[in-house]
Motif scaffolding. Structure first.
Motif: not given
Length: 349
Positions: A54, A93, A95, A97-99, A101-102
């Motif tokens: 995570k 990353f 995904t 989405e992860e990019q 989020e950060w």
């Protein structure tokens, strides 16, 4: 012979704690069997502020990370040696989405000290990173073998190291401390990793040993950064790359395994697109992890001169600088360590 503290074990925990004690003028004697330091000697030495699937800030990062580099740099100065390597860590990353989020986290308080830059596109053609990645700072790795070897030489030169097996049945507890083979001390500190499981004082602590394996490999692509996702890949000064590690609770047999080697190489193949040339070394160690993944630190409830500084698991490089400082404060000024690491959180200790 009289000392302030007798330390059992010169792995990373015993090495750093003895240094901290000497720094404040304490007299110490370390008892160690070098061949028993397998956990410290095969560890990659990585210190990383953002960990796990995570990509969360590591536990207690704001307390731990300001202590890491200053402590090891002081030890480098003492030993006129080089074993600390400050390096950024690049984490791709998985995904978009992860990019995203950060990108949001980048504006939050508490994260600015740990990341250098967010890349929204592929940063390295040799890395599988179509969604870009995050460049972390306040990170790097410690050459633990170099530190242990050089510090051992220093202790021997100063007459502060006995290389022999510690025999607990010869330990005598007195009103004002302990006596061991004619050596008197205010206290004894168990820094001997899984060896503490055999102690009559600490065998009830819930150690949860974990086997880890790492590889040293030949492979093209030598970045300045550590690449870390699924596995870490550290480019070493000798031209090799250290890759790992596995985390196994069920198989604690001695020796490296083909299964773990295959697991590491499969994950490496998903991270680095450059062909593997050769596996040079394959090592393993049994880490002194704990049931709740927090260290065992503090004073025995029944014996006021018996202490433990242990159970640092895979994150010893990050945890030990800060908690060695807190341990020294406790040894000289009393008080209690925080509940998360204090052995009093477990009964019968």
């Amino acid at each position: 012979m009289e000392v302030d503290f007798l330390l059992i074990g010169q792995g990373l925990a015993g090495t750093v704690l003895s240094f901290r004690l000497l720094e404040v003028g304490a007299k110490v004697l370390v008892i160690d069997q070098p061949e028993a330091n397998l956990s410290s000697r095969v560890a990659a030495g990585l210190y990383n502020p953002i960990t796990g699937k995570k990509m969360a800030k590591t536990w207690n990062a704001d307390l731990l990370f300001p202590e890491i580099e200053p402590l090891y740099q002081k030890m480098e100065f003492l030993l006129t040696s080089k074993f600390l390597f400050s390096k950024n860590i690049y984490r791709p990353f998985l995904t978009i989405e992860e990019q995203n989020e950060w990108m949001g986290k980048s504006g939050e308080l508490g994260f600015q000290d740990y990341f250098d830059q967010i890349h929204t596109k592929s940063f390295y053609p040799e890395v599988v990173n179509p969604n870009g990645g995050i460049m972390l700072k306040n990170s790097g790795y410690l050459n633990i073998n170099k530190l242990l070897d050089d510090y051992s030489i220093y202790l021997k030169k100063e007459g502060l190291l006995l290389e022999e097996k510690f025999q607990e049945d010869l330990l005598e507890i007195s009103e004002d401390g302990i006596v061991y083979k004619g050596i008197k001390a205010r206290g004894i500190v168990y820094c001997n990793g899984l060896g503490a499981m055999e102690s009559r004082f600490f065998r009830n602590l819930p150690f949860a040993p974990v086997k880890g394996e790492i590889l040293d490999i030949k492979q093209g692509f030598i970045p300045n950064e550590i690449i870390n996702r699924g596995v870490f890949r550290i480019s070493l000064p000798n031209g090799l790359h250290r890759v790992g590690s596995t985390y196994t609770k069920d198989d604690l047999d001695l020796g490296p395994t083909e299964k773990s080697k295959k697991e590491i190489l499969e994950k490496l193949g998903k991270l680095i697109s450059v062909p593997l040339e050769e596996v040079i070394y394959h090592r393993y160690g049994i880490r002194p992890a704990t049931r709740d993944r927090k260290p065992f630190i503090g004073k025995h409830t029944a014996y006021k001169s018996v202490y433990i500084f242990n159970g640092f698991g895979a994150k010893g490089v990050s945890l030990i600088p800060y908690y060695s400082k807190k341990m020294v404060e406790m040894l000289f000024h009393g008080g209690e360590l925080e509940k998360d690491v204090n052995i009093k959180r477990w009964k019968n200790t």
